[in-house]
Design a protein around this motif. Structure first.
Motif, PDB file in Angstrom:
ATOM      1  N   ASN A 174       0.821  -1.214   0.000  1.00 48.65           N
ATOM      2  CA  ASN A 174       0.000   0.000   0.000  1.00 48.65           C
ATOM      3  C   ASN A 174       0.847   1.252   0.000  1.00 48.65           C
ATOM      4  OD1 ASN A 174       0.076   1.439   2.827  1.00 48.65           O
ATOM      5  ND2 ASN A 174      -0.065  -0.753   3.346  1.00 48.65           N
ATOM      6  N   ASP A 214       0.453   5.866   0.496  1.00 51.79           N
ATOM      7  CA  ASP A 214      -0.356   7.040   0.828  1.00 51.79           C
ATOM      8  C   ASP A 214      -0.407   7.961  -0.380  1.00 51.79           C
ATOM      9  OD1 ASP A 214      -0.193   5.849   3.309  1.00 51.79           O
ATOM     10  OD2 ASP A 214       1.258   7.272   4.107  1.00 51.79           O
ATOM     11  N   ASN A 225      -4.034   4.247   0.030  1.00 53.92           N
ATOM     12  CA  ASN A 225      -4.552   4.999   1.171  1.00 53.92           C
ATOM     13  C   ASN A 225      -4.716   6.444   0.715  1.00 53.92           C
ATOM     14  OD1 ASN A 225      -3.583   2.573   2.456  1.00 53.92           O
ATOM     15  ND2 ASN A 225      -1.580   3.564   2.628  1.00 53.92           N
ATOM     16  N   HIS A 266      -7.688   7.475   4.140  1.00 51.11           N
ATOM     17  CA  HIS A 266      -6.505   7.833   4.934  1.00 51.11           C
ATOM     18  C   HIS A 266      -6.874   9.025   5.816  1.00 51.11           C
ATOM     19  CE1 HIS A 266      -2.414   7.233   5.873  1.00 51.11           C
ATOM     20  NE2 HIS A 266      -1.888   8.196   5.145  1.00 51.11           N
ATOM     21  N   TYR A 306     -11.455   0.023   3.205  1.00 59.47           N
ATOM     22  CA  TYR A 306     -10.708   0.000   4.466  1.00 59.47           C
ATOM     23  C   TYR A 306     -10.364   1.413   4.926  1.00 59.47           C
ATOM     24  CZ  TYR A 306      -6.333   0.770   1.828  1.00 59.47           C
ATOM     25  OH  TYR A 306      -5.350   1.295   1.030  1.00 59.47           O
ATOM     26  N   LYS A 310      -7.206   3.612   6.966  1.00 57.27           N
ATOM     27  CA  LYS A 310      -5.877   3.680   7.567  1.00 57.27           C
ATOM     28  C   LYS A 310      -5.660   5.085   8.121  1.00 57.27           C
ATOM     29  CE  LYS A 310      -0.920   3.741   6.732  1.00 57.27           C
ATOM     30  NZ  LYS A 310       0.194   3.574   5.771  1.00 57.27           N
ATOM     31  N   HIS A 358      -3.730   8.343   9.501  1.00 60.08           N
ATOM     32  CA  HIS A 358      -2.502   8.942   8.971  1.00 60.08           C
ATOM     33  C   HIS A 358      -1.654   9.571  10.068  1.00 60.08           C
ATOM     34  CE1 HIS A 358       0.097  11.686   6.683  1.00 60.08           C
ATOM     35  NE2 HIS A 358      -0.306  12.627   7.517  1.00 60.08           N
ATOM     36  N   TYR A 394      -2.330   7.993  13.483  1.00 59.31           N
ATOM     37  CA  TYR A 394      -1.946   6.587  13.373  1.00 59.31           C
ATOM     38  C   TYR A 394      -1.084   6.177  14.567  1.00 59.31           C
ATOM     39  CZ  TYR A 394       0.146   2.412  11.118  1.00 59.31           C
ATOM     40  OH  TYR A 394       0.578   1.146  10.814  1.00 59.31           O
ATOM     41  N   LEU A 404      -6.579  -0.793   8.933  1.00 61.07           N
ATOM     42  CA  LEU A 404      -5.161  -1.062   8.704  1.00 61.07           C
ATOM     43  C   LEU A 404      -4.385  -0.385   9.832  1.00 61.07           C
ATOM     44  CD1 LEU A 404      -3.103  -2.329   6.764  1.00 61.07           C
ATOM     45  CD2 LEU A 404      -3.121  -0.210   5.448  1.00 61.07           C
ATOM     46  N   ALA A 405      -3.655  -1.167  10.636  1.00 60.42           N
ATOM     47  CA  ALA A 405      -3.026  -0.636  11.847  1.00 60.42           C
ATOM     48  C   ALA A 405      -1.611  -1.169  12.023  1.00 60.42           C
ATOM     49  CB  ALA A 405      -3.878  -0.984  13.067  1.00 60.42           C
ATOM     50  N   GLU A 418       0.085  -3.905   9.637  1.00 60.89           N
ATOM     51  CA  GLU A 418       0.917  -3.253   8.626  1.00 60.89           C
ATOM     52  C   GLU A 418       2.337  -3.012   9.122  1.00 60.89           C
ATOM     53  OE1 GLU A 418       0.504   0.824   6.025  1.00 60.89           O
ATOM     54  OE2 GLU A 418       0.040   0.921   8.159  1.00 60.89           O
ATOM     55  N   CYS A 424       3.715  -0.903   3.680  1.00 55.89           N
ATOM     56  CA  CYS A 424       3.537   0.472   3.195  1.00 55.89           C
ATOM     57  C   CYS A 424       4.826   1.017   2.608  1.00 55.89           C
ATOM     58  CB  CYS A 424       3.083   1.378   4.340  1.00 55.89           C
ATOM     59  SG  CYS A 424       2.885   3.121   3.854  1.00 55.89           S
TER      60      CYS A 424
END
Length: 255
Positions: A6, A8, A32, A62, A107, A109, A111, A115, A142-143, A163, A221
């Protein structure tokens, strides 16, 4: 063996470009996409989402703190109501854009600072989890691999994918080295590619002190905002392909 890759994306703002979204979408399996709070504007977000839909790339929201100036990397303490509302607002905005582009958000995720905060902050994590459940309990979170938020979200009923980061240094306890410290970001594509192979194949990563840390690498990522982001992503994808590791989204688009 399969692994998600993945990045960003959707972080350009007006005339100020950030990364090469189209090139990255030809490499990764999940995108994301910024939702306008830490980066991105509606027209640019739509372009990125449309390009992702055309390539069959999974789309993730995201979400971040309301922090355009700080690119969402400054720690904040929103109230429970504020964080709950902000996360719902951002997911909803991207859902609308995705629908208009013929796709669907699958999903979420968080940021930057959000995050990192929810990885260990039970209260803020609970607000983010509550917001996701309120808008669509079918969304995957997603963590950060191994962080307390993983079990907290699963206990609340969310599906969680763990992740790891291709180009970030790790502490001996499995946490990311702060970007304020030297060596926090790894810039050499070949070094990163080899680290990713070990992560995906062996479930370990070498920490900044040389020790070995066990991790769960369900998704990897590669950041899209660094100068050599595309070259790094291509090196990682090439290494995975040559090792026979299939690159596939963990949360493909739902009908």
């Amino acid at each position: 063996m399969a692994c998600d890759l993945n990045s960003d994306l959707g972080e350009s703002f007006g005339p100020w470009p950030m990364g090469d979204d189209v090139a990255m979408l030809d490499v990764v399996s999940s995108a994301n996409i910024a939702c306008g709070f830490h980066a991105g504007d509606p027209a640019g977000i739509f372009r990125t989402v449309k390009a992702a839909v055309e390539r069959g790339i999974a789309i993730g929201a995201h979400v971040g703190y309301r922090d355009l100036v700080g690119f969402g990397r400054r720690n904040m303490e929103p109230t429970r109501e504020e964080l709950f509302g902000d996360v719902i607002y951002q997911i909803g905005a991207l859902q609308g854009i995705a629908k208009a582009a013929g796709g669907r958000v699958t999903y979420v995720k968080p940021h930057g600072a959000l995050y990192n905060t929810i990885a260990h902050d039970e209260r803020q994590a609970a607000d983010v989890i509550r917001a996701i459940l309120a808008i669509d309990p079918g969304l995957v979170l997603l963590a950060l691999a191994g962080a307390p938020v993983v079990e907290q979200a699963r206990a609340a009923g969310l599906t969680v994918v763990e992740e790891v980061f291709a180009d970030r240094a790790y502490m001996p306890d499995g946490q990311l080295v702060s970007r304020r410290q030297p060596g926090a970001v790894i810039h050499d594509p070949e070094t990163v590619a080899q680290r990713v192979l070990v992560m995906a194949r062996d479930g370990v990563v070498q920490a900044i002190d040389g020790s070995t840390v066990k991790i769960t690498a369900q998704s990897i990522c590669v950041h899209g905002d660094s100068p050599n982001a595309v070259a790094m992503a291509r090196a990682v994808r090439k290494a995975l392909d040559e090792a026979g590791i299939e690159v596939a989204p963990f949360a493909p688009a739902r009908p």
